[in-house]
Design a protein around this motif. Structure first.
Motif, PDB file in Angstrom:
ATOM      1  N   GLY A  31      19.233  16.379  72.834  1.00 51.77           N
ATOM      2  CA  GLY A  31      19.013  17.664  72.194  1.00 51.77           C
ATOM      3  C   GLY A  31      20.143  18.654  72.385  1.00 51.77           C
ATOM      4  O   GLY A  31      20.850  18.611  73.390  1.00 51.77           O
ATOM      5  N   CYS A  32      20.306  19.544  71.395  1.00 52.72           N
ATOM      6  CA  CYS A  32      21.295  20.616  71.511  1.00 52.72           C
ATOM      7  C   CYS A  32      20.593  21.968  71.417  1.00 52.72           C
ATOM      8  O   CYS A  32      19.400  22.048  71.133  1.00 52.72           O
ATOM      9  CB  CYS A  32      22.364  20.490  70.424  1.00 52.72           C
ATOM     10  N   ARG A  33      21.345  23.011  71.638  1.00 56.27           N
ATOM     11  CA  ARG A  33      20.834  24.386  71.607  1.00 56.27           C
ATOM     12  C   ARG A  33      20.191  24.756  70.284  1.00 56.27           C
ATOM     13  O   ARG A  33      19.335  25.636  70.222  1.00 56.27           O
ATOM     14  CB  ARG A  33      21.995  25.361  71.840  1.00 56.27           C
ATOM     15  N   GLU A  34      20.657  24.114  69.199  1.00 56.08           N
ATOM     16  CA  GLU A  34      20.156  24.461  67.869  1.00 56.08           C
ATOM     17  C   GLU A  34      18.843  23.742  67.552  1.00 56.08           C
ATOM     18  O   GLU A  34      18.315  23.883  66.450  1.00 56.08           O
ATOM     19  CB  GLU A  34      21.200  24.102  66.810  1.00 56.08           C
ATOM     20  N   GLY A  35      18.358  22.960  68.486  1.00 56.03           N
ATOM     21  CA  GLY A  35      17.079  22.283  68.272  1.00 56.03           C
ATOM     22  C   GLY A  35      17.200  20.947  67.551  1.00 56.03           C
ATOM     23  O   GLY A  35      16.203  20.402  67.095  1.00 56.03           O
ATOM     24  N   TRP A  36      18.415  20.418  67.432  1.00 58.21           N
ATOM     25  CA  TRP A  36      18.607  19.109  66.820  1.00 58.21           C
ATOM     26  C   TRP A  36      18.898  18.082  67.908  1.00 58.21           C
ATOM     27  O   TRP A  36      19.241  18.435  69.033  1.00 58.21           O
ATOM     28  CB  TRP A  36      19.762  19.151  65.811  1.00 58.21           C
ATOM     29  N   LEU A  37      18.763  16.817  67.513  1.00 56.15           N
ATOM     30  CA  LEU A  37      19.111  15.722  68.423  1.00 56.15           C
ATOM     31  C   LEU A  37      20.378  15.066  67.897  1.00 56.15           C
ATOM     32  O   LEU A  37      20.453  14.709  66.720  1.00 56.15           O
ATOM     33  CB  LEU A  37      17.983  14.683  68.457  1.00 56.15           C
ATOM     34  N   HIS A  38      21.374  14.913  68.762  1.00 55.27           N
ATOM     35  CA  HIS A  38      22.630  14.283  68.340  1.00 55.27           C
ATOM     36  C   HIS A  38      22.647  12.808  68.753  1.00 55.27           C
ATOM     37  O   HIS A  38      22.440  12.482  69.926  1.00 55.27           O
ATOM     38  CB  HIS A  38      23.822  15.039  68.939  1.00 55.27           C
ATOM     39  N   VAL A  39      22.892  11.957  67.762  1.00 50.78           N
ATOM     40  CA  VAL A  39      22.820  10.512  67.980  1.00 50.78           C
ATOM     41  C   VAL A  39      24.034  10.048  68.788  1.00 50.78           C
ATOM     42  O   VAL A  39      25.172  10.437  68.496  1.00 50.78           O
ATOM     43  CB  VAL A  39      22.775   9.771  66.627  1.00 50.78           C
ATOM     44  N   PRO A  56      26.925  20.022  58.944  1.00 54.42           N
ATOM     45  CA  PRO A  56      27.285  19.974  60.369  1.00 54.42           C
ATOM     46  C   PRO A  56      26.395  20.903  61.198  1.00 54.42           C
ATOM     47  O   PRO A  56      25.920  21.927  60.703  1.00 54.42           O
ATOM     48  CB  PRO A  56      28.733  20.475  60.386  1.00 54.42           C
ATOM     49  N   CYS A  57      26.186  20.542  62.450  1.00 53.00           N
ATOM     50  CA  CYS A  57      25.326  21.344  63.321  1.00 53.00           C
ATOM     51  C   CYS A  57      26.090  22.571  63.820  1.00 53.00           C
ATOM     52  O   CYS A  57      27.265  22.476  64.184  1.00 53.00           O
ATOM     53  CB  CYS A  57      24.847  20.506  64.487  1.00 53.00           C
ATOM     54  N   ALA A  58      25.395  23.694  63.862  1.00 54.98           N
ATOM     55  CA  ALA A  58      26.025  24.941  64.290  1.00 54.98           C
ATOM     56  C   ALA A  58      26.454  24.917  65.753  1.00 54.98           C
ATOM     57  O   ALA A  58      27.267  25.740  66.182  1.00 54.98           O
ATOM     58  CB  ALA A  58      25.062  26.105  64.056  1.00 54.98           C
ATOM     59  N   CYS A  59      25.943  23.964  66.528  1.00 59.22           N
ATOM     60  CA  CYS A  59      26.338  23.892  67.940  1.00 59.22           C
ATOM     61  C   CYS A  59      27.760  23.363  68.105  1.00 59.22           C
ATOM     62  O   CYS A  59      28.324  23.447  69.187  1.00 59.22           O
ATOM     63  CB  CYS A  59      25.366  23.030  68.726  1.00 59.22           C
ATOM     64  N   GLY A  60      28.331  22.782  67.022  1.00 58.22           N
ATOM     65  CA  GLY A  60      29.703  22.293  67.094  1.00 58.22           C
ATOM     66  C   GLY A  60      29.827  20.817  67.431  1.00 58.22           C
ATOM     67  O   GLY A  60      30.912  20.246  67.339  1.00 58.22           O
TER      68      GLY A  60
HETATM   69 ZN   LIG Z   1      23.646  20.563  67.527  1.00 59.16          ZN
END
Ligand SMILES: [Zn+2]
Length: 468
Positions: free
Chosen positions: A280-288, A341-345
């Motif tokens: 998980g990341c700060r933006e609430g997504w899971l990065h594979v 792209p995810c805002a977490c970078g």
């Molecule tokens: Zn993210």
């Protein structure tokens, strides 16, 4: 001996992951492609099942979409032909797993084994080689780095006498407890302890107060209950890091947990088939973990689903484990791939996993007190007592639980075992007044996701239950 070798393979694998990801997404994709080719070649050379299944396919240059999809029931039915080490035999592994005194010990002195739990139908048996185990460990370490924590400080706290606690289903060979026991032996932690998710909350709070862990790992719903206890000052611990897995961690749950404990919570999407699929990341997504895992979002016919759309299932290729190759394996989860792209970078592909979100159950004791129970405790009680893998617990009043079981010859036996075990568990949680009844219905899948939620709170008018 085992511990220093395991430690060095973890360090090697962790630095490899670090440098690959630092080099950018094209390096990650190239690493995945290279590992995919190598795994296909290995499976063809050493797994009679895959050799037969891939007969007629070109000998090199295969894309994932060239390969047939495999399911758990097919693989389990062909277990001895599936594995790449002929010494690994289903009969022996099953005997090893039948002995609950040796959870987390090595099978054939080199493999970690566990079985799946949950409502997945056929129980699965998973064998992991040393490289796979080192990779899972390294992926967790890489995740700590990526979250912007001082991962070294976390490891230092733990290795210099900080205590680590796991709260999970501890009674059988499940992936979480088996890998935990192995890590505890392999790493120089002064103290690590596991606690059963079946322990009633007041007892668990007292045990954690006495133990004072620096690191706590558990299910999101259990961490949420502990956060409420910490907030109410009944629980008084000062962890430096928390880890959650096994269920969905919502943004609200993360906020509750992080503010109660004043430390970050890592969230992992894993399965018995692959301990670390995404994080998980700060933006609430899971990065594979796309250098070690290939995930394909597909529809009912295994055709690709566009980014942004909910998939019917997901095909998993685990590039870390050679002894029991999983290539385009129907994992059963519904996912959504983030189109932009995810805002977490983080450049690794971002997903959401649908489902895996059972409800915390809030019940009322006969003296009026409110008692909250983690869903994983209730499902563990049913699974362990009745040995059923497809069921549903529905709460429809402050003091009433319905159990839905499949119709069939096993139903009466399963009900007798599960109801007795649930009543015993509730009595221990100071809830002997709660009625458990058998629902005339079989388990009902969620109409939106098509998945089976195991614990559902469905109170009429959502009336009379205060949060605390
Ligand atoms: Zn993210």
């Amino acid at each position: 001996m085992e511990s220093s070798a395991a430690f060095w393979s973890l360090v090697t694998r962790a630095s490899e992951i670090y440098w690959t990801r630092r080099a950018g997404i094209s390096a990650v994709n190239a690493a995945r492609r290279r590992r995919f080719d190598a795994l296909v070649a290995h499976a063809r050379a050493h797994s009679p099942f895959y050799r037969a299944s891939y007969r007629g396919l070109p000998t090199s240059g295969l894309s994932p979409s060239d390969l047939p999809v495999v399911t758990k029931s097919t693989l389990m039915a062909n277990f001895d032909a599936w594995v790449t080490d002929p010494k690994v035999r289903l009969r022996d592994v099953a005997r090893f797993l039948g002995d609950h005194d040796h959870v987390g010990e090595l099978y054939l002195d080199r493999y970690l084994v566990w079985k799946s739990s949950g409502s997945t139908g056929t129980p699965g048996i998973y064998v992991q080689d040393a490289d796979a185990v080192a990779t899972y460990d390294a992926l967790v370490t890489a995740q700590l780095d990526n979250r912007g924590w001082d991962a070294q400080a976390v490891w230092r706290t733990v290795s210099e006498g900080g205590r680590a606690a796991l709260i999970a289903a501890t009674g059988d060979h499940f992936a979480s407890i088996a890998s935990w026991r192995r890590v505890c032996r392999a790493h120089p932690w002064r103290s690590a302890r596991s606690f059963s998710v079946l322990e009633p909350l007041p007892g668990l709070v007292a045990a954690l107060n006495a133990y004072q862990p620096a690191f706590v790992a558990s299910y999101p719903t259990l961490l949420q209950l502990l956060a409420e206890e910490q907030h109410a000052k009944r629980l008084r611990i000062n962890p430096v890091a928390l880890w959650s897995g096994g269920e969905r961690l919502t943004a609200a749950m993360r906020a509750t947990v992080e503010s109660a404990f004043g430390c970050p919570v890592a969230n992992e999407y894993g399965a018995s088939e692959c301990l670390s699929i995404a994080y998980g990341c700060r933006e609430g997504w899971l990065h594979v973990n796309a250098d070690w895992v290939l995930l394909e979002a597909v529809d009912r016919d295994y055709a690709p689903v566009a980014a942004g759309e909910v998939s019917h299932t997901v095909l998993l290729t685990n590039l870390a484990n050679r002894v029991q190759p999983l290539l385009r394996y129907d994992l059963g989860d519904s996912i959504v791939v983030k189109p932009e792209p995810c805002a977490c970078g983080n450049l690794l592909p971002a997903i959401q996993v649908e489902g895996r979100c059972d409800d915390v159950v809030t019940l009322r004791a006969s003296d009026g007190r409110v008692v909250r129970l983690p869903p994983m405790a209730l499902t563990t009680v049913v699974e362990e007592s009745a040995n059923v893998h497809r069921f549903q617990i529905v709460q429809n009043a402050a003091d009433r639980l319905h159990l839905r079981l499949e119709h069939g010859p096993e139903r009466d036996r399963a009900w007798a075992a599960a109801s007795a075990a649930l009543q015993a568990y509730l009595a221990e949680a100071m809830l002997p007044n709660v009625h458990v009844t058998l629902s005339p219905e079989a388990p009902i899948a969620d109409p939106r996701s098509g998945k089976l939620r195991e614990v559902i709170v469905a109170l009429q008018g959502s009336s009379s239950l205060p949060r605390d």
